[in-house]
Design an enzyme around this catalytic site. Structure first.
Site, short mmCIF file in Angstrom:
data_model
loop_
_atom_site.label_atom_id
_atom_site.label_comp_id
_atom_site.label_asym_id
_atom_site.label_seq_id
_atom_site.Cartn_x
_atom_site.Cartn_y
_atom_site.Cartn_z
N HIS A 133 0.85 -1.19 0.00
CA HIS A 133 0.00 0.00 0.00
C HIS A 133 0.89 1.24 0.00
CE1 HIS A 133 -3.95 -1.82 1.72
NE2 HIS A 133 -3.29 -2.72 1.01
N GLU A 172 0.82 3.95 1.74
CA GLU A 172 1.22 4.41 3.07
C GLU A 172 2.35 3.57 3.65
OE1 GLU A 172 -3.40 4.75 2.99
OE2 GLU A 172 -1.85 3.53 2.04
N CYS A 174 -6.56 2.27 5.16
CA CYS A 174 -7.22 1.06 5.66
C CYS A 174 -6.73 0.79 7.09
CB CYS A 174 -6.92 -0.11 4.74
SG CYS A 174 -5.20 -0.68 4.80
N CYS A 212 -2.94 0.01 7.27
CA CYS A 212 -2.11 1.22 7.13
C CYS A 212 -2.25 2.12 8.34
CB CYS A 212 -2.47 1.96 5.85
SG CYS A 212 -1.99 1.04 4.38
#
Length: 160
Positions: free
Chosen positions: A52, A54, A82, A85
């Site tokens: 991801h 992040e 999410c 993250c």
């Protein structure tokens, strides 16, 4: 304190996802108005559920600062983080997170309000919301259009 130029840079990062057909999410980490790291979603490109934007930005910031603790840093991200993250963000001790569009299906901000941790990260949403939301809308429209058979019927076994 929010600075629009960093959110615009996150949007530019998200546009790099087109090449790999990743969901367009971009992220920028800043400390004292200086860019520490930038990243974009690479789940498809890396074939990793951990790639991801992040997480990748946090890893880069950790390496650059030679520290797992990102105290005093701010994060700008185009989509509400999410839970995975958000956990990494809190674990990294990032001070403030500014995100573009909300995740209406799995709102992290709502979930996090129920927990108390030893570090508090502030989450602020809705920055350049329409621009960030349009990135996702266009992406999923293109994916769905490409998931049609020649006769216009929906193709089977597609992931979106």
């Amino acid at each position: 304190m929010y600075d629009e130029k960093f959110m615009r840079l996150a949007i530019l990062q998200s546009e790099k996802c087109k090449k790999s057909k990743d969901v367009p999410v971009g992220c920028v980490i800043v400390r004292d108005k200086q860019i520490i790291s930038v990243a974009h979603n690479k789940k498809e490109a890396k074939k990793s559920s951990l790639a991801h934007a992040e997480i990748l930005a946090i890893k880069k910031a950790n390496r650059k600062l030679k520290n797992e603790n990102l105290t005093g840093c701010e994060m700008y991200v185009t989509f509400e983080p999410c839970l995975m993250c958000a956990g990494a963000i809190i674990g990294a001790r990032i001070k403030d997170v500014y995100f573009g569009t909300y995740d209406n299906r799995f709102s992290t901000v709502k979930e996090l309000s129920q927990f108390t941790t030893n570090h508090h990260t502030n989450f602020y949403g809705g920055y350049l919301k329409d621009e960030c939301s349009n990135l996702l809308t266009r992406f999923f429209k293109e994916i769905r259009a490409n998931d049609r058979n020649d006769d216009g019927s929906k193709a089977k076994d597609k992931k979106y």
